[in-house]
Every structure is written in structure tokens, then in C-alpha cells.
Write a protein that holds these residues in place. Sequence first.
Motif, PDB file in Angstrom:
ATOM      1  N   GLY A   1      11.484   0.204 -11.733  1.00  0.00           N
ATOM      2  CA  GLY A   1      11.273  -0.560 -10.505  1.00  0.00           C
ATOM      3  C   GLY A   1      12.465  -0.500  -9.574  1.00  0.00           C
ATOM      4  N   GLY A   2      13.669  -0.646 -10.135  1.00  0.00           N
ATOM      5  CA  GLY A   2      14.874  -0.622  -9.317  1.00  0.00           C
ATOM      6  C   GLY A   2      15.143   0.735  -8.719  1.00  0.00           C
ATOM      7  N   ARG A   3      15.092   1.784  -9.526  1.00  0.00           N
ATOM      8  CA  ARG A   3      15.377   3.129  -9.030  1.00  0.00           C
ATOM      9  C   ARG A   3      14.273   3.605  -8.079  1.00  0.00           C
ATOM     10  NH1 ARG A   3      20.471   4.432  -9.174  1.00  0.00           N
ATOM     11  NH2 ARG A   3      19.470   5.654  -7.546  1.00  0.00           N
ATOM     12  N   ALA A   4      13.019   3.286  -8.396  1.00  0.00           N
ATOM     13  CA  ALA A   4      11.915   3.699  -7.525  1.00  0.00           C
ATOM     14  C   ALA A   4      12.026   3.039  -6.162  1.00  0.00           C
ATOM     15  CB  ALA A   4      10.573   3.361  -8.178  1.00  0.00           C
ATOM     16  N   ALA A   5      12.417   1.765  -6.127  1.00  0.00           N
ATOM     17  CA  ALA A   5      12.570   1.075  -4.848  1.00  0.00           C
ATOM     18  C   ALA A   5      13.649   1.744  -4.000  1.00  0.00           C
ATOM     19  CB  ALA A   5      12.908  -0.395  -5.084  1.00  0.00           C
ATOM     20  N   ILE A   6      14.748   2.137  -4.635  1.00  0.00           N
ATOM     21  CA  ILE A   6      15.822   2.822  -3.904  1.00  0.00           C
ATOM     22  C   ILE A   6      15.292   4.104  -3.261  1.00  0.00           C
ATOM     23  CG2 ILE A   6      17.994   4.092  -4.186  1.00  0.00           C
ATOM     24  CD1 ILE A   6      18.684   2.060  -6.425  1.00  0.00           C
ATOM     25  N   GLU A   7      14.577   4.908  -4.045  1.00  0.00           N
ATOM     26  CA  GLU A   7      14.085   6.181  -3.532  1.00  0.00           C
ATOM     27  C   GLU A   7      12.989   5.974  -2.486  1.00  0.00           C
ATOM     28  OE1 GLU A   7      13.181   8.896  -6.688  1.00  0.00           O
ATOM     29  OE2 GLU A   7      15.145   8.620  -7.646  1.00  0.00           O
ATOM     30  N   PHE A   8      12.156   4.979  -2.711  1.00  0.00           N
ATOM     31  CA  PHE A   8      11.091   4.679  -1.748  1.00  0.00           C
ATOM     32  C   PHE A   8      11.668   4.288  -0.395  1.00  0.00           C
ATOM     33  CE2 PHE A   8       8.680   1.167   0.233  1.00  0.00           C
ATOM     34  CZ  PHE A   8       7.522   1.845   0.606  1.00  0.00           C
ATOM     35  N   PHE A   9      12.627   3.352  -0.379  1.00  0.00           N
ATOM     36  CA  PHE A   9      13.195   2.898   0.900  1.00  0.00           C
ATOM     37  C   PHE A   9      14.022   3.989   1.564  1.00  0.00           C
ATOM     38  CE2 PHE A   9      12.514  -1.441  -0.937  1.00  0.00           C
ATOM     39  CZ  PHE A   9      11.656  -1.893   0.053  1.00  0.00           C
TER      40      PHE A   9
ATOM     41  N   LEU B   1       0.831  -1.210   0.000  1.00  0.00           N
ATOM     42  CA  LEU B   1       0.000   0.000   0.000  1.00  0.00           C
ATOM     43  C   LEU B   1       0.864   1.258   0.000  1.00  0.00           C
ATOM     44  CD1 LEU B   1      -2.887  -0.930   2.478  1.00  0.00           C
ATOM     45  CD2 LEU B   1      -2.941  -0.912  -0.026  1.00  0.00           C
ATOM     46  N   ALA B   2       1.980   1.219   0.738  1.00  0.00           N
ATOM     47  CA  ALA B   2       2.886   2.367   0.777  1.00  0.00           C
ATOM     48  C   ALA B   2       3.569   2.571  -0.572  1.00  0.00           C
ATOM     49  CB  ALA B   2       3.915   2.178   1.884  1.00  0.00           C
ATOM     50  N   VAL B   3       3.963   1.477  -1.218  1.00  0.00           N
ATOM     51  CA  VAL B   3       4.579   1.554  -2.543  1.00  0.00           C
ATOM     52  C   VAL B   3       3.583   2.153  -3.540  1.00  0.00           C
ATOM     53  CG1 VAL B   3       5.328   0.146  -4.510  1.00  0.00           C
ATOM     54  CG2 VAL B   3       6.274  -0.278  -2.230  1.00  0.00           C
ATOM     55  N   ARG B   4       2.369   1.676  -3.481  1.00  0.00           N
ATOM     56  CA  ARG B   4       1.325   2.179  -4.380  1.00  0.00           C
ATOM     57  C   ARG B   4       1.103   3.675  -4.185  1.00  0.00           C
ATOM     58  NH1 ARG B   4      -3.970   3.248  -4.163  1.00  0.00           N
ATOM     59  NH2 ARG B   4      -5.219   2.770  -6.029  1.00  0.00           N
ATOM     60  N   GLN B   5       1.055   4.097  -2.941  1.00  0.00           N
ATOM     61  CA  GLN B   5       0.863   5.517  -2.644  1.00  0.00           C
ATOM     62  C   GLN B   5       2.053   6.340  -3.134  1.00  0.00           C
ATOM     63  OE1 GLN B   5       0.084   6.349   1.482  1.00  0.00           O
ATOM     64  NE2 GLN B   5       0.019   8.565   1.190  1.00  0.00           N
ATOM     65  N   TYR B   6       3.267   5.816  -2.968  1.00  0.00           N
ATOM     66  CA  TYR B   6       4.473   6.510  -3.416  1.00  0.00           C
ATOM     67  C   TYR B   6       4.469   6.642  -4.938  1.00  0.00           C
ATOM     68  CZ  TYR B   6       9.429   7.833  -3.312  1.00  0.00           C
ATOM     69  OH  TYR B   6      10.626   8.507  -3.429  1.00  0.00           O
ATOM     70  N   ALA B   7       4.080   5.566  -5.618  1.00  0.00           N
ATOM     71  CA  ALA B   7       4.012   5.607  -7.085  1.00  0.00           C
ATOM     72  C   ALA B   7       3.011   6.654  -7.543  1.00  0.00           C
ATOM     73  CB  ALA B   7       3.624   4.232  -7.619  1.00  0.00           C
ATOM     74  N   ARG B   8       1.907   6.765  -6.847  1.00  0.00           N
ATOM     75  CA  ARG B   8       0.863   7.725  -7.228  1.00  0.00           C
ATOM     76  C   ARG B   8       1.233   9.164  -6.870  1.00  0.00           C
ATOM     77  NH1 ARG B   8      -4.016   7.018  -3.538  1.00  0.00           N
ATOM     78  NH2 ARG B   8      -2.654   8.334  -2.257  1.00  0.00           N
ATOM     79  N   ASP B   9       1.678   9.379  -5.639  1.00  0.00           N
ATOM     80  CA  ASP B   9       1.853  10.740  -5.124  1.00  0.00           C
ATOM     81  C   ASP B   9       3.223  11.338  -5.439  1.00  0.00           C
ATOM     82  OD1 ASP B   9      -0.661  10.353  -4.100  1.00  0.00           O
ATOM     83  OD2 ASP B   9       0.001  10.029  -2.042  1.00  0.00           O
TER      84      ASP B   9
ATOM     85  N   GLN C   1      19.930  13.621 -15.825  1.00  0.00           N
ATOM     86  CA  GLN C   1      18.812  14.413 -15.313  1.00  0.00           C
ATOM     87  C   GLN C   1      18.955  14.734 -13.823  1.00  0.00           C
ATOM     88  OE1 GLN C   1      16.616  15.685 -17.446  1.00  0.00           O
ATOM     89  NE2 GLN C   1      17.806  14.614 -19.038  1.00  0.00           N
ATOM     90  N   GLY C   2      20.173  14.692 -13.335  1.00  0.00           N
ATOM     91  CA  GLY C   2      20.432  15.048 -11.933  1.00  0.00           C
ATOM     92  C   GLY C   2      19.908  14.046 -10.941  1.00  0.00           C
ATOM     93  N   ASN C   3      19.867  12.751 -11.342  1.00  0.00           N
ATOM     94  CA  ASN C   3      19.349  11.680 -10.471  1.00  0.00           C
ATOM     95  C   ASN C   3      17.900  11.945 -10.050  1.00  0.00           C
ATOM     96  OD1 ASN C   3      21.892  10.553 -10.671  1.00  0.00           O
ATOM     97  ND2 ASN C   3      22.561  11.250  -8.663  1.00  0.00           N
ATOM     98  N   ASP C   4      17.151  12.503 -10.955  1.00  0.00           N
ATOM     99  CA  ASP C   4      15.740  12.804 -10.711  1.00  0.00           C
ATOM    100  C   ASP C   4      14.907  11.812 -11.531  1.00  0.00           C
ATOM    101  OD1 ASP C   4      13.077  13.884 -10.973  1.00  0.00           O
ATOM    102  OD2 ASP C   4      13.844  15.832 -10.336  1.00  0.00           O
ATOM    103  N   LEU C   5      14.250  10.876 -10.855  1.00  0.00           N
ATOM    104  CA  LEU C   5      13.515   9.829 -11.565  1.00  0.00           C
ATOM    105  C   LEU C   5      12.312  10.394 -12.303  1.00  0.00           C
ATOM    106  CD1 LEU C   5      13.297   6.853 -12.263  1.00  0.00           C
ATOM    107  CD2 LEU C   5      12.071   6.476 -10.101  1.00  0.00           C
ATOM    108  N   ASN C   6      11.602  11.334 -11.707  1.00  0.00           N
ATOM    109  CA  ASN C   6      10.449  11.919 -12.385  1.00  0.00           C
ATOM    110  C   ASN C   6      10.858  12.613 -13.682  1.00  0.00           C
ATOM    111  OD1 ASN C   6       8.899  11.057 -10.294  1.00  0.00           O
ATOM    112  ND2 ASN C   6       8.034  13.043  -9.773  1.00  0.00           N
ATOM    113  N   LYS C   7      11.929  13.371 -13.652  1.00  0.00           N
ATOM    114  CA  LYS C   7      12.407  14.048 -14.857  1.00  0.00           C
ATOM    115  C   LYS C   7      12.848  13.024 -15.896  1.00  0.00           C
ATOM    116  CE  LYS C   7      15.074  17.599 -14.723  1.00  0.00           C
ATOM    117  NZ  LYS C   7      16.204  18.513 -14.378  1.00  0.00           N
ATOM    118  N   THR C   8      13.499  11.962 -15.441  1.00  0.00           N
ATOM    119  CA  THR C   8      13.967  10.925 -16.359  1.00  0.00           C
ATOM    120  C   THR C   8      12.798  10.279 -17.083  1.00  0.00           C
ATOM    121  OG1 THR C   8      15.851  10.479 -14.907  1.00  0.00           O
ATOM    122  CG2 THR C   8      15.309   8.802 -16.550  1.00  0.00           C
TER     123      THR C   8
END
Length: 316
Positions: free
Chosen positions: A169-177, A30-38, A285-292
Motif C-alpha cells: 500500500g505504501g510503495r504503490a501509493a508513492i508510485e501512483f502519485f 477509481l484511478a487507484v483501482r485502475q492503477y492496481a489492475r493495469d 529488485q531495482g525499486n521495481d514493485l511488480n518484480k518485488t
Amino acid sequence: MILWRREPIADYLQKPEINADTQEKLKLVLAVRQYARDVLKMNVGGSYSSYSYVDRPDLAFVLTAAPKTELKPYTWWFLIVGRVPYKGYFSKKDAEAAAAELQADGYDTNIRSTAAFSTLGWFDDPLLSHLLRYDKTTLAELVFHELFHNPLYIKGAGAFNESLANFVGGRAAIEFFRDKFGEGRAEHRRALEVWDEELEFSAFIEQLGAELTSLYGMEVPLPEKLRERDRVFAEGKERGAGRVEGNPSHRFRNFPKQPLNNAVMVHYLLYFRELRLFQALYERQGNDLNKTISVIRAAVADGGEPFEAVRGRVVG
């Protein structure tokens, strides 16, 4: 049946018989889902807000195939997604029957089990009970991977879709944790370690694929080419064993233990192609996943070969 069995995770968590490990992983999803959305601004819809119990050890079986002297995947055509380099079966017997037909036509084949799938946003994908057997890092990566298929999926570009989803998936998990537990905490360190292993494996499997492609292009008799292929496979497995030696938790520790053929190679090249390209763009992109993700979305919007489109944003 899977979709009919969906139950809101929030409701399922209220059941007194749920053990602590399952509770922790359900809350994590649920936390991962919220992070992906928000945070990552993905259109997650209702996916991974529900849980579905699967009453058998394997959800489905995925078949891949390739000619014996070419790393070109056999493809199947489907109305919505176009041509894809794999086909899923809920029955292992059906998968084996299809594999036998392809083998009779001279193809290498590979069948693997899978515990997850994406309906590409057509339905609200549930968390399947199989996924709870994974550790937290793998579970988070998998959910981010599958959720990313909803907002970006290029028809007929299987390797790009899967490899990009692996990168996200890999980069998002790093930022999420990192954001959830803190910089340098165990969960964050493990996600970093796994991503480094994936980048390393991507380079390794691409090199092995290049060696095979070079061999397959040679003008030599077929029996000799197949003998040389076996040598390249054996040496590749030996190098792979050396990479994971002394690290029993390595993500790819089982690679040297499996039989290799072109269908197995096609599978790996489907999911681990050009990860370093995506990583290079991420760093640009300055290690910015959203920009990437935004840059990648813009790069592929006009069509053409998607990997080359992304490469143009790295070297341009």
C-alpha cells in the motif's frame, strides 16, 4: 446490508449534490483501482468500483488480545482464513463483552474501530463512506492495501499478510502519485514522507517489542515483571513522543497518548512487522514493485515461515 447498498461509483458521481471533495476522492479511488489492475497487475475483480453508504460512525470494532507477559496474540479460527490474531464485531457492546471474558482469563485486550475490510476476493468489496474522511494519501494506501489481500493471502499468517499489504500500500501509493501528478509534486512528496514515517515506526515498535520479549523471558517474580513492564511501556511512550515532536501531521502522532499493553503492541506488530525487510527486497529488485511482489509470491509458494522465506531472497 453493506453489500446490498453498493452503487457503482461512476453512477454515484452523477448526483448533483455530491460536493467537490467527495467527487475528487471518488475519482481518486477509481484511478487507484485502475492503477492496481493495469500497472501492478492485481486481480481486483469488481472491488472498489462501487460505493456503499454506512449510516453509523464506526463500521466495526476489532478485538485483539495477548497474555500479560508474552507478545503472543490470542487467535480465533475461521473456516476460510484459518487462525487470525483479531476478531471483528459490528457491535461495540459485543466486542466489549468478549474483551471482558478474555480479561477475566488474564489477557490484555484492545478494541479499535475500523473503517475498511477485505472479503479476500469472495465478494466485490465496495468503497465505504467512512473512507472518504481520510486524506488522499491515506485513502490511496488503504485501497491498495485492501486490494492486495485479494491476490495474496496466506492462511494463518496474519502478521505477514497485514505487514506485506502495508508495504504494498505504501510503495504503490508513492508510485501512483508520482505517475499521476509528477515526480516531486505535493502528493508524491507526502506519500514518500508517510512511507518514511512507517519505516521508522516499524523499527521503533520492533525494538520496543524486543525489549519486552527480553523482559518476559527473565526468571523474576510476576509482580516485579509487571512493574518492569510498566517502566518499559512508559519509556517507550516517551521515546515515541520525541519522535513525533514538532510534527503535528506525523502518521503516529497519537501513539504516545494511548495506554499501552501487550494487546496494543500485538496490534502494531501485526501491521508494522519487518517493513524494512520488504523495503530491502524492493531495493534489491531495482525499486521495481511488480518484480518485488513476484519474488515474494515465489518465495512463499512452498510454505514455511513466510518472513524467513522472504529474508532468504534478500540475503541469498
